[in-house]
Design a protein around this motif. Structure first.
Motif, mmCIF file in Angstrom:
data_model
loop_
_atom_site.group_PDB
_atom_site.id
_atom_site.type_symbol
_atom_site.label_atom_id
_atom_site.label_comp_id
_atom_site.label_asym_id
_atom_site.label_seq_id
_atom_site.Cartn_x
_atom_site.Cartn_y
_atom_site.Cartn_z
ATOM 1 N N LYS A 27 32.351 38.248 16.337
ATOM 2 C CA LYS A 27 31.590 38.000 17.564
ATOM 3 C C LYS A 27 32.520 37.639 18.723
ATOM 4 C CE LYS A 27 27.805 37.471 19.937
ATOM 5 N NZ LYS A 27 27.016 38.675 20.334
ATOM 6 N N VAL A 28 33.494 36.786 18.445
ATOM 7 C CA VAL A 28 34.447 36.400 19.491
ATOM 8 C C VAL A 28 35.255 37.610 19.942
ATOM 9 C CG1 VAL A 28 36.528 35.043 19.951
ATOM 10 C CG2 VAL A 28 34.584 33.983 18.797
ATOM 11 N N CYS A 29 35.637 38.455 19.009
ATOM 12 C CA CYS A 29 36.387 39.666 19.346
ATOM 13 C C CYS A 29 35.561 40.572 20.255
ATOM 14 C CB CYS A 29 36.788 40.391 18.073
ATOM 15 S SG CYS A 29 37.916 41.766 18.345
ATOM 16 N N GLU A 30 34.289 40.727 19.920
ATOM 17 C CA GLU A 30 33.388 41.553 20.732
ATOM 18 C C GLU A 30 33.248 40.972 22.142
ATOM 19 O OE1 GLU A 30 28.618 42.668 20.857
ATOM 20 O OE2 GLU A 30 29.513 41.930 18.996
ATOM 21 N N ASN A 31 33.063 39.642 22.225
ATOM 22 C CA ASN A 31 32.927 38.998 23.539
ATOM 23 C C ASN A 31 34.186 39.151 24.377
ATOM 24 O OD1 ASN A 31 30.395 38.132 22.785
ATOM 25 N ND2 ASN A 31 31.041 36.061 22.235
ATOM 26 N N THR A 32 35.339 39.025 23.718
ATOM 27 C CA THR A 32 36.618 39.107 24.441
ATOM 28 C C THR A 32 36.824 40.502 25.008
ATOM 29 O OG1 THR A 32 37.540 37.456 22.936
ATOM 30 C CG2 THR A 32 39.097 38.712 24.266
ATOM 31 N N LYS A 33 36.521 41.513 24.235
ATOM 32 C CA LYS A 33 36.708 42.880 24.719
ATOM 33 C C LYS A 33 35.742 43.211 25.846
ATOM 34 C CE LYS A 33 38.994 44.765 20.690
ATOM 35 N NZ LYS A 33 39.057 45.806 19.651
ATOM 36 N N LYS A 34 34.551 42.637 25.764
ATOM 37 C CA LYS A 34 33.544 42.889 26.794
ATOM 38 C C LYS A 34 33.795 42.051 28.044
ATOM 39 C CE LYS A 34 28.560 42.566 27.610
ATOM 40 N NZ LYS A 34 27.256 42.147 27.023
ATOM 41 N N MET A 82 55.139 42.424 15.061
ATOM 42 C CA MET A 82 54.717 41.113 14.566
ATOM 43 C C MET A 82 53.231 40.863 14.802
ATOM 44 S SD MET A 82 55.615 38.704 12.744
ATOM 45 C CE MET A 82 57.339 39.232 12.685
ATOM 46 N N TYR A 83 52.760 41.061 16.018
ATOM 47 C CA TYR A 83 51.348 40.780 16.302
ATOM 48 C C TYR A 83 50.421 41.761 15.582
ATOM 49 C CZ TYR A 83 51.889 37.129 19.880
ATOM 50 O OH TYR A 83 52.149 35.946 20.532
ATOM 51 N N LYS A 84 50.583 43.042 15.860
ATOM 52 C CA LYS A 84 49.618 44.023 15.352
ATOM 53 C C LYS A 84 49.604 44.137 13.832
ATOM 54 C CE LYS A 84 49.025 46.562 19.633
ATOM 55 N NZ LYS A 84 49.140 47.835 20.383
ATOM 56 N N PRO A 85 50.749 44.092 13.139
ATOM 57 C CA PRO A 85 50.686 44.163 11.669
ATOM 58 C C PRO A 85 49.933 43.001 11.027
ATOM 59 C CG PRO A 85 52.899 44.695 12.446
ATOM 60 C CD PRO A 85 52.130 44.181 13.619
ATOM 61 N N HIS A 86 49.808 41.880 11.758
ATOM 62 C CA HIS A 86 49.116 40.700 11.221
ATOM 63 C C HIS A 86 47.766 40.469 11.901
ATOM 64 C CE1 HIS A 86 52.406 39.239 8.660
ATOM 65 N NE2 HIS A 86 53.222 39.688 9.600
ATOM 66 N N ASP A 87 47.246 41.511 12.599
ATOM 67 C CA ASP A 87 45.957 41.377 13.301
ATOM 68 C C ASP A 87 45.976 40.210 14.289
ATOM 69 O OD1 ASP A 87 44.981 43.488 11.708
ATOM 70 O OD2 ASP A 87 44.259 42.098 10.177
ATOM 71 N N ASN A 88 47.154 39.911 14.840
ATOM 72 C CA ASN A 88 47.340 38.822 15.815
ATOM 73 C C ASN A 88 47.142 37.428 15.213
ATOM 74 O OD1 ASN A 88 47.597 40.890 17.810
ATOM 75 N ND2 ASN A 88 45.369 40.943 18.007
ATOM 76 N N VAL A 89 47.054 37.354 13.889
ATOM 77 C CA VAL A 89 46.876 36.075 13.191
ATOM 78 C C VAL A 89 48.253 35.495 12.852
ATOM 79 C CG1 VAL A 89 45.979 34.968 11.105
ATOM 80 C CG2 VAL A 89 44.661 36.782 12.232
ATOM 81 N N GLY A 90 48.424 34.202 13.042
ATOM 82 C CA GLY A 90 49.696 33.560 12.718
ATOM 83 C C GLY A 90 49.494 32.157 12.181
ATOM 84 N N ALA A 91 50.552 31.620 11.635
ATOM 85 C CA ALA A 91 50.521 30.237 11.137
ATOM 86 C C ALA A 91 51.264 29.338 12.113
ATOM 87 C CB ALA A 91 51.165 30.153 9.758
ATOM 88 N N VAL A 105 46.129 27.948 10.533
ATOM 89 C CA VAL A 105 46.088 29.397 10.752
ATOM 90 C C VAL A 105 45.393 29.635 12.090
ATOM 91 C CG1 VAL A 105 45.261 31.622 9.927
ATOM 92 C CG2 VAL A 105 46.055 29.908 8.299
ATOM 93 N N VAL A 106 46.109 30.258 13.023
ATOM 94 C CA VAL A 106 45.586 30.470 14.378
ATOM 95 C C VAL A 106 45.159 31.928 14.529
ATOM 96 C CG1 VAL A 106 46.114 30.359 16.838
ATOM 97 C CG2 VAL A 106 47.062 28.637 15.281
ATOM 98 N N ALA A 107 43.891 32.125 14.902
ATOM 99 C CA ALA A 107 43.349 33.485 15.010
ATOM 100 C C ALA A 107 42.565 33.668 16.301
ATOM 101 C CB ALA A 107 42.454 33.789 13.808
ATOM 102 N N SER A 108 42.972 32.981 17.354
ATOM 103 C CA SER A 108 42.247 33.031 18.629
ATOM 104 C C SER A 108 42.673 34.182 19.532
ATOM 105 C CB SER A 108 42.444 31.713 19.379
ATOM 106 O OG SER A 108 43.826 31.517 19.670
ATOM 107 N N ILE A 109 43.742 34.886 19.151
ATOM 108 C CA ILE A 109 44.223 36.007 19.959
ATOM 109 C C ILE A 109 43.490 37.263 19.501
ATOM 110 C CG2 ILE A 109 46.246 37.346 20.686
ATOM 111 C CD1 ILE A 109 47.918 34.844 19.741
ATOM 112 N N MET A 110 42.652 37.809 20.358
ATOM 113 C CA MET A 110 41.805 38.932 19.979
ATOM 114 C C MET A 110 42.442 40.290 20.282
ATOM 115 S SD MET A 110 39.164 37.612 18.582
ATOM 116 C CE MET A 110 39.708 35.985 18.076
ATOM 117 N N GLU A 111 43.330 40.320 21.259
ATOM 118 C CA GLU A 111 44.012 41.563 21.607
ATOM 119 C C GLU A 111 45.468 41.269 21.925
ATOM 120 O OE1 GLU A 111 41.983 44.744 24.055
ATOM 121 O OE2 GLU A 111 40.794 43.002 24.658
ATOM 122 N N SER A 112 46.361 42.155 21.515
ATOM 123 C CA SER A 112 47.773 42.066 21.890
ATOM 124 C C SER A 112 48.202 43.425 22.427
ATOM 125 C CB SER A 112 48.640 41.656 20.700
ATOM 126 O OG SER A 112 48.492 42.557 19.623
#
Length: 533
Positions: A27-34, A82-91, A105-112
């Motif tokens: 849902k957050v990903c959808e909102n961010t893109k929109k 680094m970003y795209k292979p991990h779906d922008n998810v990092g520790a 685990v930080v997953a707030s970055i929806m697009e890189s």
């Protein structure tokens, strides 16, 4: 355990003590893109450790419902490898002063995205984001050098002249890319936005504005952009360039931290060294203390980011916070430890805080000599700030900072970090002769310039633009000389280095006396430090 969107489904994360995202990712990903509200330029460690984690906490608490977009305009491999292979998810591993760690685990970055005008899909998406009325903030951590359009000799940086000539079409330079995106926003309804530098440099918003404004001027003068763009850039109700002050130490990813994560069972943690020599990993490690104070000037509004621990205030207060930090509460303490540490043979700043003499003098410098004239911003307590610096930040065993690194460019730092304190004493009618550690730092630095440590051994001086020039003042002085102090008179009068003429303010004799004692024999540095109570 894999750092990716699907990998977060594993129950092992919680078992191993990781703090996980608590929001609906899809849902957050959808909102961010929109409806993107925040895009950040600069995909480095400070962004991943600080801004991205703040946004994650706000998403978890339901304060916001859109995530971050990050763009990298210098080293595209950070995004691609680094970003795209991990779906922008990092520790994020928070390194605490007591030696413990906190794992998130930080997953707030929806697009890189790569800010690369030759990458058709990424570039088209960037322009689409800037056309969106929802965009409220464009922020930056691209280093102070990132805002420069010219080098030290006055020649334009690569790509700038080409971008001036071409206008907002397929730019090559970093700022050219940023201004082209801003022009897209202008051309699609003169939409408002805040352009927020979050780089660690004084009056950072002015540096960003100067670069953007120069591009807008050139383009209008050459007739290569839509008329009115310069007026748009200079209309604060449309485009703002707030000042900010950021403070958080985020060292390069550490092998010891990588081992902790591997032992937990996380796979695919291998770091990447890009062709531009950037060292990135799927994790970041950072100290726990952090401050981001921002001038509250957002023409298109902003979410309640203060609920994530950010400070919003006016420009004057931002400036006061910076002065508090740079002139009193942090930077002077670091400089004292840097020159002392080099002379005493230390290789880690944290270890210096275990030295009773250095700890006592650090406290004396901050609490006794600095606080009486500190610039108090009110929104942050200077006393509390120093408490954190002395008790948590500098002693942090995870922080790999060295006195040799912090000793770089000391000639450029003394006037701000100590000269301003002397000026404040004089302005407030206080007796400068009561200062002990401030003049001691000057004497220690001059003793340091001799490149002989307290054991009488030669060591390598750290880089400094005035190193060759300043070293000449001590070139004829030998360790053990009994009449050496008079040879440094010409140096002590240099306001460009100390911020004041030390003869005029009455501190020259104290500095000379300290220097003579520091230089009288092997082991004298330690004796002088022990003598000051």
């Amino acid at each position: 355990m894999i750092l990716s969107k699907d990998g977060l489904q594993s129950a092992e994360w919680k078992k191993k003590g990781y703090v996980l995202p608590q929001f609906d990712f899809d849902k957050v990903c959808e909102n961010t893109k929109k409806s993107p509200f925040w895009i950040h330029f600069g995909a480095g460690n400070i962004f991943r450790a600080f801004q991205a984690n703040v946004v994650q906490n706000l998403l978890n608490d339901g304060v916001i419902d859109s995530g971050l977009v990050v763009a990298e305009g210098y080293d595209y491999e950070i995004i691609e490898k680094m970003y795209k292979p991990h779906d922008n998810v990092g520790a994020l591993v928070t390194l605490k002063g007591n030696g413990s760690v906190e794992k998130t685990v930080v997953a707030s970055i929806m697009e890189s995205l790569t800010a690369d005008s030759q990458n058709e899909s990424d570039w088209a998406r960037l322009l689409e984001i800037f056309r969106n009325p929802s965009l409220q903030m464009v922020s930056f951590t691209i280093t102070e050098k990132g805002y420069l359009l010219q080098n030290a000799s006055g020649a334009y940086m690569p790509g700038v002249e080409d971008d001036f000539a071409a206008g907002p079409v397929l730019p090559k330079s970093y700022i050219g890319k940023v201004v082209t995106c801003l022009h897209e926003r202008f051309a699609n309804g003169e939409l408002p936005v805040a352009m927020v530098s979050m780089d660690n440099c004084s009056h950072n918003g002015d540096k960003l504005y100067a670069a953007v404004n120069e591009f807008a001027k050139e383009w209008e003068n050459r007739g290569v952009c839509k008329p009115g763009f310069l007026a748009y850039v200079n209309n604060p109700s449309k485009v703002s360039f707030p000042w900010s002050m950021i403070d958080k130490i985020t060292p390069r990813p550490d092998a010891k931290i990588e081992k902790i994560l591997k032992d937990d069972g996380i796979e695919q943690l291998e770091p990447v060294i890009t062709s531009k020599n950037t060292y990135v990993a799927p994790f970041v490690n950072a100290e726990e203390c952090q401050y981001l104070v921002i001038e509250d000037n957002f023409p298109n509004g902003r979410p309640e980011l203060e609920k994530g621990g950010l400070y919003f205030t006016d420009r004057e207060i931002v400036d006061k916070v910076e002065k508090m930090k740079v002139c009193t509460c942090l930077n002077p303490l670091h400089t004292f430890l840097a020159v002392s540490g080099c002379l005493l043979g230390y290789t880690l700043i944290a270890d210096e805080m275990k030295d009773d003499d250095l700890l006592r003098l650090v406290k004396k410098l901050g609490y006794d000599e600095g606080l009486p004239v500190v610039v108090d911003p009110k929104i942050i307590s200077p006393k509390t700030f120093i408490d954190e610096v002395v008790n948590m930040r500098i002693p942090n065993p995870f922080m790999p900072d060295t006195p040799q690194r912090i000793a770089c460019d000391t000639s450029q730092k003394l006037s701000i970090r100590f000269g301003e304190t002397i000026k404040a004493y004089i302005r407030d009618g206080l007796d400068v002769n009561k200062l002990q550690v401030v003049p001691l730092v000057f004497a220690l630095w001059i003793r340091y310039l001799m490149a002989i440590n307290d054991k009488g051994e030669a060591f390598e001086l750290s880089p400094d633009p005035l190193l060759a020039e300043c070293s000449k003042y001590v070139s004829e002085i030998k360790l053990g000389d009994s009449d050496s102090s008079s040879k440094i008179d010409a140096l002590l009068s240099r306001k460009d280095i100390f911020g004041v003429d030390l003869f005029e303010v009455g501190l020259s004799e104290k500095v000379k006396d300290y220097f003579a004692k520091l230089n009288c024999k092997v082991g004298a540095v330690r004796e002088v430090l022990q003598s000051i109570k």
